[in-house]
Design a protein around this motif. Structure first.
Motif, PDB file in Angstrom:
ATOM      1  N   MET A   1      67.937 -20.184  47.863  1.00  0.00           N
ATOM      2  CA  MET A   1      68.620 -20.996  46.864  1.00  0.00           C
ATOM      3  C   MET A   1      70.023 -21.294  47.366  1.00  0.00           C
ATOM      4  SD  MET A   1      69.137 -20.210  42.844  1.00  0.00           S
ATOM      5  CE  MET A   1      67.417 -20.525  42.595  1.00  0.00           C
ATOM      6  N   THR A   3      73.864 -21.986  47.566  1.00  0.00           N
ATOM      7  CA  THR A   3      75.057 -21.608  46.807  1.00  0.00           C
ATOM      8  C   THR A   3      76.119 -22.685  46.928  1.00  0.00           C
ATOM      9  OG1 THR A   3      75.890 -20.366  48.690  1.00  0.00           O
ATOM     10  CG2 THR A   3      74.661 -19.126  47.025  1.00  0.00           C
ATOM     11  N   GLN A  33      66.153 -19.185  38.807  1.00  0.00           N
ATOM     12  CA  GLN A  33      65.702 -20.576  38.827  1.00  0.00           C
ATOM     13  C   GLN A  33      64.670 -20.841  39.906  1.00  0.00           C
ATOM     14  OE1 GLN A  33      69.261 -23.044  38.846  1.00  0.00           O
ATOM     15  NE2 GLN A  33      68.970 -23.413  36.676  1.00  0.00           N
ATOM     16  N   HIS A  69      72.240 -19.534  38.214  1.00  0.00           N
ATOM     17  CA  HIS A  69      70.957 -19.405  38.905  1.00  0.00           C
ATOM     18  C   HIS A  69      69.978 -18.560  38.089  1.00  0.00           C
ATOM     19  CE1 HIS A  69      72.686 -20.354  43.163  1.00  0.00           C
ATOM     20  NE2 HIS A  69      72.798 -21.360  42.319  1.00  0.00           N
TER      21      HIS A  69
END
Length: 87
Positions: A1, A3, A33, A69
């Motif tokens: 994911m 950042t 997520q 998130h």
């Protein structure tokens, strides 16, 4: 994911539930997520460069989770909190 995406603050009610979880050091079930689910101990909330993080304890040590998130978090004492990402 990634950042690198711009941080989207979560709403105040959801943040207050996370503060309560940290104060009581609750074990939370968290869904991120990306669809992954983890069980962690809530430890602290910190802000760095205008991004808020939940510090959690895991068997591997402390980790930081960006609040935007997190999709949901739950504990029997507070129920299941679904974070509203619509703002």
């Amino acid at each position: 994911m990634s950042t690198d995406t711009e941080y989207q603050p979560i709403n105040c009610d959801d943040y207050e539930y996370l503060e309560l979880a940290c104060q009581r050091r609750l074990k939370l079930q968290i869904q991120l997520q990306d669809g992954s689910e983890i069980e962690v101990q809530a430890e602290d909330l910190v802000t760095r460069k205008k991004v808020e993080y939940l510090i959690v304890g895991t068997p591997e040590g402390a980790k930081e989770l960006r609040l935007d998130h997190i999709n949901t978090f739950s504990h029997p004492e507070i129920g299941t909190i679904v974070i509203d990402h619509s703002h």
